[in-house]
Design a protein around this motif. Structure first.
Motif, PDB file in Angstrom:
ATOM      1  N   LEU A 205      -2.197   7.990  10.319  1.00 52.53           N
ATOM      2  CA  LEU A 205      -1.789   8.086   8.917  1.00 52.53           C
ATOM      3  C   LEU A 205      -2.996   8.117   7.994  1.00 52.53           C
ATOM      4  CD1 LEU A 205       0.806   5.151   8.973  1.00 52.53           C
ATOM      5  CD2 LEU A 205       1.346   7.589   9.112  1.00 52.53           C
ATOM      6  N   ARG A 206      -2.822   8.718   6.837  1.00 54.92           N
ATOM      7  CA  ARG A 206      -3.776   8.602   5.736  1.00 54.92           C
ATOM      8  C   ARG A 206      -3.080   7.694   4.722  1.00 54.92           C
ATOM      9  NH1 ARG A 206      -8.324  11.480   4.295  1.00 54.92           N
ATOM     10  NH2 ARG A 206      -8.807  11.411   2.104  1.00 54.92           N
ATOM     11  N   VAL A 207      -3.766   6.630   4.312  1.00 54.48           N
ATOM     12  CA  VAL A 207      -3.126   5.617   3.477  1.00 54.48           C
ATOM     13  C   VAL A 207      -3.992   5.245   2.284  1.00 54.48           C
ATOM     14  CG1 VAL A 207      -1.961   4.675   5.529  1.00 54.48           C
ATOM     15  CG2 VAL A 207      -4.072   3.607   4.709  1.00 54.48           C
ATOM     16  N   GLN A 208      -3.382   4.540   1.344  1.00 57.86           N
ATOM     17  CA  GLN A 208      -4.102   3.928   0.225  1.00 57.86           C
ATOM     18  C   GLN A 208      -3.809   2.446   0.225  1.00 57.86           C
ATOM     19  OE1 GLN A 208      -2.866   5.886  -3.402  1.00 57.86           O
ATOM     20  NE2 GLN A 208      -4.698   7.158  -3.380  1.00 57.86           N
ATOM     21  N   THR A 209      -4.848   1.665  -0.018  1.00 55.95           N
ATOM     22  CA  THR A 209      -4.677   0.227  -0.153  1.00 55.95           C
ATOM     23  C   THR A 209      -4.060  -0.074  -1.517  1.00 55.95           C
ATOM     24  OG1 THR A 209      -6.815  -0.203  -1.215  1.00 55.95           O
ATOM     25  CG2 THR A 209      -6.774  -0.183   1.212  1.00 55.95           C
ATOM     26  N   LEU A 210      -3.619  -1.299  -1.667  1.00 53.99           N
ATOM     27  CA  LEU A 210      -3.264  -1.802  -2.988  1.00 53.99           C
ATOM     28  C   LEU A 210      -4.554  -1.948  -3.795  1.00 53.99           C
ATOM     29  CD1 LEU A 210      -0.827  -4.638  -1.848  1.00 53.99           C
ATOM     30  CD2 LEU A 210      -0.185  -2.469  -2.942  1.00 53.99           C
ATOM     31  N   ALA A 211      -4.464  -2.221  -5.076  1.00 52.09           N
ATOM     32  CA  ALA A 211      -5.645  -2.448  -5.915  1.00 52.09           C
ATOM     33  C   ALA A 211      -6.425  -3.684  -5.471  1.00 52.09           C
ATOM     34  CB  ALA A 211      -5.242  -2.571  -7.380  1.00 52.09           C
ATOM     35  N   THR A 212      -5.833  -4.487  -4.613  1.00 55.67           N
ATOM     36  CA  THR A 212      -6.505  -5.673  -4.062  1.00 55.67           C
ATOM     37  C   THR A 212      -7.446  -5.327  -2.914  1.00 55.67           C
ATOM     38  OG1 THR A 212      -4.695  -6.024  -2.523  1.00 55.67           O
ATOM     39  CG2 THR A 212      -4.565  -7.171  -4.646  1.00 55.67           C
ATOM     40  N   GLY A 213      -7.419  -4.065  -2.430  1.00 61.57           N
ATOM     41  CA  GLY A 213      -8.234  -3.662  -1.289  1.00 61.57           C
ATOM     42  C   GLY A 213      -7.571  -3.952   0.046  1.00 61.57           C
ATOM     43  N   VAL A 214      -6.270  -4.216   0.025  1.00 62.36           N
ATOM     44  CA  VAL A 214      -5.535  -4.599   1.236  1.00 62.36           C
ATOM     45  C   VAL A 214      -4.410  -3.595   1.501  1.00 62.36           C
ATOM     46  CG1 VAL A 214      -4.096  -6.402   2.274  1.00 62.36           C
ATOM     47  CG2 VAL A 214      -6.074  -7.031   0.887  1.00 62.36           C
TER      48      VAL A 214
ATOM     49  N   GLY B 206       0.843  -1.184   0.000  1.00 64.76           N
ATOM     50  CA  GLY B 206       0.000   0.000   0.000  1.00 64.76           C
ATOM     51  C   GLY B 206       0.878   1.233   0.000  1.00 64.76           C
ATOM     52  N   ALA B 207       0.291   2.379   0.350  1.00 63.78           N
ATOM     53  CA  ALA B 207       1.054   3.633   0.354  1.00 63.78           C
ATOM     54  C   ALA B 207       0.566   4.541   1.471  1.00 63.78           C
ATOM     55  CB  ALA B 207       0.901   4.352  -0.980  1.00 63.78           C
ATOM     56  N   VAL B 208       1.507   5.230   2.104  1.00 64.54           N
ATOM     57  CA  VAL B 208       1.164   6.304   3.035  1.00 64.54           C
ATOM     58  C   VAL B 208       1.090   7.570   2.208  1.00 64.54           C
ATOM     59  CG1 VAL B 208       1.939   7.683   5.003  1.00 64.54           C
ATOM     60  CG2 VAL B 208       2.233   5.190   5.023  1.00 64.54           C
ATOM     61  N   ILE B 209      -0.050   8.261   2.250  1.00 62.99           N
ATOM     62  CA  ILE B 209      -0.188   9.495   1.475  1.00 62.99           C
ATOM     63  C   ILE B 209      -0.206  10.731   2.372  1.00 62.99           C
ATOM     64  CG2 ILE B 209      -1.210   8.397  -0.540  1.00 62.99           C
ATOM     65  CD1 ILE B 209      -3.950   9.266   0.425  1.00 62.99           C
TER      66      ILE B 209
END
Length: 130
Positions: free
Chosen positions: A83-92, A71-74
């Protein structure tokens, strides 16, 4: 169906990583309990409360960040706590907590703007690597 791909909950699975590391996998689920495979923006924070209220009073001794390639920390709201984060395209998304004290945090997550707080079970010493 307009409820398809709407987040109903976020599940948590804690596992011991390397020395003093706890890896908490956060999975975005629909109402049927199935993973929603898409990129999701989440707010994640550590709390002392089983309800997810407030930030923890304890700061981890090491990093609180994304596990590599998970994933990614945005954005960082509060260092080592929120933290505000984004999951992978898998939803994880996998959160990596490094803490020599092996603190018993609750990991909390909310789909950004939804108002629905999801809370993990309390982390235990065994959830951190030896």
């Amino acid at each position: 169906n307009i409820t398809d791909n709407m987040i109903a909950s976020i599940s948590f699975a804690a596992a011991a990583g390397a020395s003093n590391i706890c890896e908490v996998t956060c999975t975005v689920l629909d109402a049927a309990g199935s993973t929603i495979a898409a990129v999701h923006n989440l707010d994640i924070w550590l709390s002392d409360a089983s309800t997810g209220a407030g930030l923890t009073a304890t700061t981890a001794s090491g990093t609180v960040t994304v596990k590599s390639a998970s994933g990614a920390v945005i954005g960082t709201d509060t260092s080592k706590k929120a933290l505000r984060v984004q999951t992978l395209a898998t939803g994880v998304f996998t959160l990596e907590i490094t803490d020599t004290a092996k603190t018993t945090f609750y990991v909390c997550a909310e789909e950004s703007g939804s108002g629905a707080t999801n809370v993990s079970t309390i982390l235990a010493t065994g959830d951190y690597g030896a």
